[in-house]
Design a protein around this motif. Structure first.
Motif, PDB file in Angstrom:
ATOM      1  N   ILE A  51      34.046   4.884 -15.889  1.00  0.00           N
ATOM      2  CA  ILE A  51      33.914   6.323 -16.098  1.00  0.00           C
ATOM      3  C   ILE A  51      34.288   6.626 -17.540  1.00  0.00           C
ATOM      4  O   ILE A  51      35.372   6.286 -18.000  1.00  0.00           O
ATOM      5  CB  ILE A  51      34.823   7.096 -15.121  1.00  0.00           C
ATOM      6  CG1 ILE A  51      34.305   6.930 -13.686  1.00  0.00           C
ATOM      7  CG2 ILE A  51      34.896   8.567 -15.504  1.00  0.00           C
ATOM      8  CD1 ILE A  51      35.186   7.554 -12.641  1.00  0.00           C
ATOM      9  N   ASP A  75      28.815   8.609 -18.636  1.00  0.00           N
ATOM     10  CA  ASP A  75      29.463   9.286 -19.755  1.00  0.00           C
ATOM     11  C   ASP A  75      28.861  10.672 -19.883  1.00  0.00           C
ATOM     12  O   ASP A  75      27.707  10.910 -19.479  1.00  0.00           O
ATOM     13  CB  ASP A  75      29.283   8.509 -21.055  1.00  0.00           C
ATOM     14  CG  ASP A  75      30.370   8.833 -22.077  1.00  0.00           C
ATOM     15  OD1 ASP A  75      31.299   8.031 -22.237  1.00  0.00           O
ATOM     16  OD2 ASP A  75      30.297   9.916 -22.695  1.00  0.00           O
ATOM     17  N   ALA A 104      31.987  13.143 -14.645  1.00  0.00           N
ATOM     18  CA  ALA A 104      32.745  12.309 -13.713  1.00  0.00           C
ATOM     19  C   ALA A 104      33.547  13.120 -12.706  1.00  0.00           C
ATOM     20  O   ALA A 104      33.983  12.582 -11.685  1.00  0.00           O
ATOM     21  CB  ALA A 104      33.681  11.387 -14.485  1.00  0.00           C
ATOM     22  N   ILE A 123      38.842   3.530 -16.116  1.00  0.00           N
ATOM     23  CA  ILE A 123      38.746   4.630 -17.073  1.00  0.00           C
ATOM     24  C   ILE A 123      39.623   4.259 -18.265  1.00  0.00           C
ATOM     25  O   ILE A 123      40.834   4.118 -18.132  1.00  0.00           O
ATOM     26  CB  ILE A 123      39.228   5.962 -16.474  1.00  0.00           C
ATOM     27  CG1 ILE A 123      38.549   6.240 -15.126  1.00  0.00           C
ATOM     28  CG2 ILE A 123      38.973   7.109 -17.448  1.00  0.00           C
ATOM     29  CD1 ILE A 123      39.095   7.468 -14.400  1.00  0.00           C
ATOM     30  N   VAL A 136      38.812  14.045 -11.731  1.00  0.00           N
ATOM     31  CA  VAL A 136      38.086  12.801 -12.001  1.00  0.00           C
ATOM     32  C   VAL A 136      38.749  11.634 -11.284  1.00  0.00           C
ATOM     33  O   VAL A 136      38.075  10.788 -10.681  1.00  0.00           O
ATOM     34  CB  VAL A 136      38.022  12.530 -13.523  1.00  0.00           C
ATOM     35  CG1 VAL A 136      37.512  11.120 -13.801  1.00  0.00           C
ATOM     36  CG2 VAL A 136      37.128  13.557 -14.197  1.00  0.00           C
ATOM     37  N   ALA A 140      37.069   9.455  -8.350  1.00  0.00           N
ATOM     38  CA  ALA A 140      36.950   8.005  -8.484  1.00  0.00           C
ATOM     39  C   ALA A 140      37.484   7.297  -7.248  1.00  0.00           C
ATOM     40  O   ALA A 140      36.862   6.365  -6.726  1.00  0.00           O
ATOM     41  CB  ALA A 140      37.695   7.533  -9.729  1.00  0.00           C
TER      42      ALA A 140
END
Length: 218
Positions: A51, A75, A104, A123, A136, A140
């Motif tokens: 990410i 991105d 993200a 990340i 984010v 994730a």
């Protein structure tokens, strides 16, 4: 026509020119990236998602370290993605790498890549630049496969550095829209508990860099 995401135009402005020399300069202070990649240890034939993949530097390193994995990257900067695509192709990783423009904090990997979950997500020095960084992280974790892991490396609290050096670094980071997340470990622990996962914290280089790991066990 390329679509634009809210935070994307700012990142494009920041990196439109920097992307050409980004990797050459960042290696001196984006510390902890290589130890983080070395700690990914994905399963054979597994999947790795980055990410905030930036120039693609980290994905290339991950692809070389884990040659049987499939690589994915998102991105919010089209400028960075342009460089990442070139770097991935130059490294001979094009056939097992997919890159996409996405936010993200609210992206659908199934529509982007045809894959809903990943064995490893990482990340690298991006949560300090993402306004919705906590969302984010939660997003994730939601996309981790059973046994999957989220690895984050970023600036730490710098508390063991001399006061003058710490103040100067914070001011310099501010110029580049970077905000160290001093509560990263606490947020990671909260997210892990909510997801029935386990969080680990690693402090490197006198607090200059932190690595946070969330391991999903079920």
């Amino acid at each position: 026509m390329l679509t634009k995401i809210e935070h994307g135009p700012l990142m494009d402005r920041v990196y439109r020119h920097q992307r050409h020399f980004y990797d050459a300069t960042r290696k001196y202070y984006l510390l902890g990236r290589d130890p983080m990649i070395a700690g990914l240890t994905p399963p054979a034939n597994g999947s790795i998602l980055e990410i905030g993949c930036g120039t693609g530097r980290n994905l290339v390193m991950a692809g070389e370290a884990y040659p049987t994995t499939k690589l994915f990257g998102v991105d919010i900067s089209n400028e960075m993605l342009s460089t990442a695509r070139k770097k991935v192709m130059a490294a001979g990783l094009g056939e097992r790498t997919q890159l996409a423009y996405a936010d993200a904090a609210k992206f659908d990997p199934s529509s982007l890549f045809g894959l809903a979950q990943f064995d490893r997500i990482f990340i690298s020095y991006a949560v300090s630049m993402i306004p919705q960084w906590e969302n984010v992280m939660r997003e994730a974790v939601n996309h981790l496969a059973v046994g999957g892991q989220l690895h984050i490396v970023d600036f730490g609290d710098l508390k063991d550095l001399p006061g003058a050096a710490r103040a100067a670094l914070y001011k310099w980071l501010e110029w580049y829209h970077v905000t160290p997340r001093n509560d990263l470990f606490e947020i990671a622990e909260t997210i892990a508990v909510g997801a029935g996962a386990h969080a680990e914290a690693q402090r490197l280089y006198r607090g200059f860099a932190w690595i946070s790991i969330i391991r999903r066990t079920a």
